[in-house]
Design a protein around this motif. Structure first.
Motif, PDB file in Angstrom:
ATOM      1  N   TRP A 123       0.806  -1.218   0.000  1.00 29.12           N
ATOM      2  CA  TRP A 123       0.000   0.000   0.000  1.00 29.12           C
ATOM      3  C   TRP A 123       0.841   1.271   0.000  1.00 29.12           C
ATOM      4  O   TRP A 123       0.554   2.225  -0.725  1.00 29.12           O
ATOM      5  N   ASN A 251     -13.706  -7.429  -5.643  1.00 29.31           N
ATOM      6  CA  ASN A 251     -12.550  -7.353  -4.751  1.00 29.31           C
ATOM      7  C   ASN A 251     -11.281  -7.833  -5.452  1.00 29.31           C
ATOM      8  O   ASN A 251     -10.215  -7.230  -5.299  1.00 29.31           O
ATOM      9  N   HIS A 274      -7.757   1.565   7.187  1.00 27.01           N
ATOM     10  CA  HIS A 274      -8.852   0.692   6.760  1.00 27.01           C
ATOM     11  C   HIS A 274      -8.363  -0.370   5.780  1.00 27.01           C
ATOM     12  O   HIS A 274      -8.791  -1.529   5.846  1.00 27.01           O
ATOM     13  N   VAL A 275      -7.477   0.022   4.860  1.00 26.41           N
ATOM     14  CA  VAL A 275      -6.956  -0.942   3.884  1.00 26.41           C
ATOM     15  C   VAL A 275      -6.161  -2.037   4.591  1.00 26.41           C
ATOM     16  O   VAL A 275      -6.330  -3.230   4.305  1.00 26.41           O
ATOM     17  N   THR A 278      -8.075  -4.928   6.423  1.00 32.96           N
ATOM     18  CA  THR A 278      -8.834  -5.940   5.692  1.00 32.96           C
ATOM     19  C   THR A 278      -8.192  -7.310   5.836  1.00 32.96           C
ATOM     20  O   THR A 278      -6.972  -7.452   5.851  1.00 32.96           O
ATOM     21  N   VAL A 300     -13.124  -1.434   8.127  1.00 35.17           N
ATOM     22  CA  VAL A 300     -12.659  -1.611   6.743  1.00 35.17           C
ATOM     23  C   VAL A 300     -13.566  -0.888   5.755  1.00 35.17           C
ATOM     24  O   VAL A 300     -13.488  -1.131   4.555  1.00 35.17           O
ATOM     25  N   TYR A 303     -12.101   0.868   2.726  1.00 39.72           N
ATOM     26  CA  TYR A 303     -11.690  -0.066   1.685  1.00 39.72           C
ATOM     27  C   TYR A 303     -12.889  -0.500   0.850  1.00 39.72           C
ATOM     28  O   TYR A 303     -12.793  -0.620  -0.382  1.00 39.72           O
TER      29      TYR A 303
END
Length: 333
Positions: A123, A251, A274-275, A278, A300, A303
């Protein structure tokens, strides 16, 4: 023990120092709680109580090769000169030692738990602060709404370069302020109208759970002008509950865009949190996502909003129609 030390230090008006290797995410250790508290302060979600936090971590993309380790390790160890690079390198290259442990122990990296959908390495490399959304940009919007415990997020994804920016995130405050808290629906509604007034919105996918009436209103107001419409009963509603297959495929498409580094973001700490929260959820159709547990406080929803915006962009490119921009001028014969 940590609570006792904190209490004793407070009684004596003293300070204490906590030193540790990088924590293992998901263990709920004191080190992990301290890092979470520090990040809440940076986000403005918690009061700055005056503690200092310092962590020298290797770049997430650092390879575990002899060439890279010989360069990076002396910078990470600081003044701990008794740590011999060649000895540590032998441990890193030992195939009986998990690479994730080597990264935590010697590069001081916070490595994702085994069932995490993404780690910091995947990320953080997507951060690009030079990119900024401008008024009039063509965007697609994603929305995931909650009511009390879950967060609510409105996110924009620019059509031209897939740059993601949170336009609004409403989360339950910690502590007493969170008692009887509800998402401020009028603020959310205003943020949606402001987004349409500011940008050229080509698509808007919103999870309908708990927000059916507002989504119907947004669809009535803006649905006709969208270049791509949701597969539900109106132009905006995208019910994540109705099709496990559709959600899973959406997804996986987002995962591929992230892993292929096609998406960028502005480094927003809330979106990052939040990412990284997951978790991988495998089903008969592939890989979906979810929280740690159903009642987990690690949200999450941002996301989910990103996934919906990304799916709107995917559909826009696959089957979107041209929308003539309104000029406000009329012609009479």
């Amino acid at each position: 023990m940590y609570a006792t030390i904190d209490g004793n230090a407070t009684k004596r008006d003293s300070r204490y120092l906590a030193i540790t290797n990088a924590f293992l995410p998901g263990e709920d250790s004191v080190a992990e709680k301290m890092r979470d508290a520090y990040e809440k302060i940076l986000e403005g979600r918690a009061a700055d109580v005056g503690f200092m936090y310092d962590s020298i971590e290797a770049h997430p993309a650092t390879p575990l090769t002899p060439e890279a380790i010989r360069i990076v390790l002396p910078k990470i160890r600081g003044d701990a000169t008794w740590l011999r690079v060649e000895t540590i390198l032998q441990s890193i290259l030992d195939t009986t030692i998990a690479p994730s442990r080597s990264r935590r122990m010697w590069l001081n990296q916070i490595v994702a738990s085994e069932d995490a959908l993404f780690g910091p390495a995947e990320w953080d490399v997507l951060r690009d602060e030079a990119k900024v959304l401008q008024p009039g940009d063509e965007v697609v919007l994603g929305f995931d709404g909650g009511l009390r415990d879950d967060s609510t997020c409105l996110l924009a994804l620019r059509v031209s370069d897939m740059h993601a920016v949170i336009l609004g995130l409403w989360e339950k405050p910690d502590g007493p302020q969170g008692k009887d808290w509800e998402v401020p629906r009028d603020q959310v509604d205003s943020a949606v109208h402001e987004a349409f007034a500011t940008f050229t919105v080509q698509g808007f996918y919103a999870d309908v759970a708990l927000w059916e009436s507002r989504i119907s209103e947004w669809s009535a107001a803006y649905g006709e002008g969208l270049a791509v419409k949701a597969p539900g009963k109106d132009a905006i509603g995208w019910d994540m509950r109705t099709s496990l297959k559709a959600s899973t495929m959406a997804n996986e498409r987002l995962m591929r865009s992230i892993l292929d580094r096609k998406i960028s973001h502005d480094g927003d700490r809330k979106l990052r949190r939040h990412v990284l929260n997951t978790r991988r959820r495998t089903n008969n159709y592939g890989v979906s996502f979810g929280k740690e547990t159903r009642e987990s406080p690690r949200k999450v929803d941002a996301y989910a909003a990103l996934m919906l915006a990304h799916e709107a962009l995917f559909d826009l490119r696959a089957r979107g129609r041209k929308v003539r921009k309104r000029t406000g001028r009329g012609y009479f014969l």
